[in-house]
Design an enzyme around this catalytic site. Structure first.
Site, mmCIF file in Angstrom:
data_model
loop_
_atom_site.group_PDB
_atom_site.id
_atom_site.type_symbol
_atom_site.label_atom_id
_atom_site.label_comp_id
_atom_site.label_asym_id
_atom_site.label_seq_id
_atom_site.Cartn_x
_atom_site.Cartn_y
_atom_site.Cartn_z
ATOM 1 N N PHE A 43 0.812 -1.222 0.000
ATOM 2 C CA PHE A 43 0.000 0.000 0.000
ATOM 3 C C PHE A 43 0.840 1.265 0.000
ATOM 4 O O PHE A 43 0.352 2.342 -0.354
ATOM 5 C CB PHE A 43 -0.976 0.003 1.187
ATOM 6 C CG PHE A 43 -0.391 0.464 2.487
ATOM 7 C CD1 PHE A 43 -0.367 1.806 2.826
ATOM 8 C CD2 PHE A 43 0.134 -0.444 3.392
ATOM 9 C CE1 PHE A 43 0.179 2.244 4.025
ATOM 10 C CE2 PHE A 43 0.670 -0.028 4.600
ATOM 11 C CZ PHE A 43 0.699 1.317 4.916
ATOM 12 N N LYS A 44 2.116 1.159 0.396
ATOM 13 C CA LYS A 44 2.975 2.327 0.434
ATOM 14 C C LYS A 44 3.040 3.034 -0.936
ATOM 15 O O LYS A 44 3.257 4.238 -1.008
ATOM 16 C CB LYS A 44 4.391 1.943 0.861
ATOM 17 C CG LYS A 44 4.512 1.107 2.141
ATOM 18 C CD LYS A 44 4.108 1.866 3.372
ATOM 19 C CE LYS A 44 4.617 1.283 4.687
ATOM 20 N NZ LYS A 44 4.091 -0.029 5.068
ATOM 21 N N ASP A 45 2.871 2.251 -2.014
ATOM 22 C CA ASP A 45 2.915 2.848 -3.355
ATOM 23 C C ASP A 45 1.830 3.901 -3.556
ATOM 24 O O ASP A 45 2.006 4.840 -4.324
ATOM 25 C CB ASP A 45 2.708 1.767 -4.422
ATOM 26 C CG ASP A 45 3.929 0.866 -4.591
ATOM 27 O OD1 ASP A 45 5.058 1.352 -4.434
ATOM 28 O OD2 ASP A 45 3.726 -0.331 -4.881
ATOM 29 N N LEU B 226 3.430 6.996 -2.084
ATOM 30 C CA LEU B 226 4.771 7.361 -2.540
ATOM 31 C C LEU B 226 4.859 7.587 -4.040
ATOM 32 O O LEU B 226 5.649 8.412 -4.500
ATOM 33 C CB LEU B 226 5.776 6.315 -2.063
ATOM 34 C CG LEU B 226 6.075 6.477 -0.564
ATOM 35 C CD1 LEU B 226 6.773 5.252 -0.007
ATOM 36 C CD2 LEU B 226 6.897 7.726 -0.302
#
Ligand SMILES: *Cc1c(COP(=O)(O)O)cnc(C)c1O
Length: 478
Positions: free
Chosen positions: A114-116, A119
């Site tokens: 989920f960091k994408d 970011l």
């Protein structure tokens, strides 16, 4: 929207513009930036988002926060470009797992976590702001596994930034490590620290606290402490809630929690007016947050490795943002409390604060056995392979779901192929990497291993960063 630091005790506190908050990440006083006030998402706005694209939801949610940074049309074009690059057309699709239980898949970006979602947006945003200012930054970050690769994917080959990611040596999965160490870009540096994630996070905080180092390298952070990441994460909560009937029907979310960034974004969505009936913190055996909700004491324990390494954390940095709010936005009190926390290992809290936290959040601890059992059972019942973090969310959702009439959304925060061993052991099936990552396991790696020591890490960075020695002038805020 002006921003203030959670540790600014001055009256009134200094107010910063989004751009400065974006580039700084962590405030100079050690605090985290929060908006001066919560903008409202009106019911009519939410209704108008039904059937709209993810980028359209993102534009509506982020508009009040980024005011003045880019022209609205330029911002919208950027959102279309960023989220158009995700492999699933819905970007954050929902899947029904059972009666009133949904899975929101947040692994359709380039690094499968989920960091994408935040970011991928921060990368081009950084680049635009820095290019306009003719500046370059040194981005440093600590990762428990997924932030690092997502930040690297967002910033690789950009002229405006060097990126150094600290990760705990030997404590992340092979896929996670390779997503950082196989990137051939010259501005990318993955650093294995002989310590835990908390040690890495402490090193990053110490580098920020070292004023000379911070200025010389024009340090910047893209960790989950960066406000812009929280902002970008608010979007999928709104998208999911609208798809499930908001504002006319409330929803609940269960979030696998480590640094408290993701679930805090859900809380922000709630503060902005999204009808969220329940927020469930799922923890693994590193259960400081679940213990706090249970008995009101936040005391640091030892970090223990688990099947969900991205949550192997004891100090949840973003909790400070909630604490700030619960402590009446009193920056001086927050600064004192977090100094005490650091020294004694126990965060000063009182009954009123605990009571309020319990009203806002439910919590549930999911140990490794329960993670494996949830992966196995979900696969048997639905054919879905959950990664161990997503399994924490599903198990916590089932354990503490309050109202059967309210749809509960468990967050699938990583693709199962990021953690193939754990998934295979539990479900008997080995998840395959998506085609876009097929050659990951055979590419050469670049690894630097450093001791858990500030001087060594600072030396390493000084020797490799390209950054100018010039200091930023904060923009006046308007
Ligand atoms: C980062 C991460 C978490 C924890 O999220 P926080 O925002 O740190 O609470 C959970 N699961 C996965 C897969 C992650 O990458």
């Amino acid at each position: 929207m002006p921003y203030i630091s959670t540790r600014d005790g001055r009256k009134p506190p200094e107010r910063l513009a989004f751009e400065d908050v974006l580039l700084a990440g962590l405030a100079g006083d050690g605090g985290l930036y929060v908006p001066d006030a919560w903008p409202r998402l009106e019911a009519a706005t939410l209704r108008a988002l039904r059937g709209e694209s993810y980028a359209a939801v993102a534009a509506a949610v982020t508009a009040p926060f980024i005011e003045g940074v880019l022209a609205p049309a330029e911002w919208r074009a950027l959102l279309d470009e960023v989220y158009g690059g995700f492999v699933h057309a819905a970007v954050a699709p929902l899947k029904e797992l059972g009666p009133s239980l949904w899975l929101m898949e947040l692994f359709h970006g380039p690094t499968l976590a989920f960091k994408d979602y935040a970011l991928q947006l921060l990368g081009p945003l950084f680049d635009r702001v820095l290019t306009r200012r003719r500046e370059r930054v040194t981005v440093i970050g600590a990762t428990s596994g997924d932030t690092g690769s997502a930040a690297i994917a967002a910033l690789r080959d950009r002229a405006s930034a060097d990126i150094f990611i600290l990760y705990p040596h030997g404590r992340i999965s092979d896929v996670q490590r390779r997503q950082m160490t196989t990137v051939p870009a010259a501005n990318v540096h993955a650093v294995a620290v002989e310590g835990t994630f908390d040690d890495c996070q402490d090193l990053v905080k110490a580098m920020f606290a070292d004023a000379g180092f911070r200025a010389a390298l024009n340090l910047s952070a893209v960790n989950s402490i960066n406000w812009a990441r929280i902002m970008a994460q608010v979007v999928y909560y709104v998208a999911a809630a609208v798809a499930l009937g908001a504002p006319d029907r409330p929803v609940a979310f269960a979030v696998p929690t480590g640094n408290f960034g993701n679930i805090y974004a859900a809380h922000v969505a709630r503060r902005m007016g999204l009808p969220i009936a329940q927020l469930v913190i799922g923890t693994n055996r590193n259960d400081i947050l679940a213990r706090f909700i249970r008995d009101g004491k936040m005391t640091i324990g030892a970090v223990e490795p688990s099947l969900s390494p991205s949550m192997d954390i004891q100090v949840s940095s973003n909790f400070e943002r909630l604490y700030f709010e619960l402590a009446g936005r009193d920056g001086a009190a927050v600064a004192q409390a977090f100094r005490d926390f650091r020294q004694s290992g126990t965060l000063p809290t009182d009954a009123a604060l605990w009571q309020e936290a319990k009203t806002l959040f439910a919590a549930h601890r999911v140990d490794d056995a329960a993670i494996s059992a949830t992966i196995a059972q979900t696969f048997r019942d639905t054919g879905e392979l959950l990664d161990p973090h997503s399994a924490v969310a599903v198990a916590a959702a089932r354990a503490v779901k309050r109202d059967p009439a309210v749809p509960m959304v468990a967050l699938a925060c990583a693709h199962p192929a990021k953690f193939p061993e754990a998934v295979e052991r539990a479900a008997g099936v080995r998840p395959a990497l998506p085609p876009r990552l097929a050659d990951l396991m055979t590419q050469p790696e670049r690894i630097a291993v450093l001791p858990n020591d500030l001087a060594s890490v600072e030396r390493f960075i000084r020797e490799r960063a390209r950054t100018v020695q010039k200091e930023r002038t904060p923009l006046p805020c308007g």
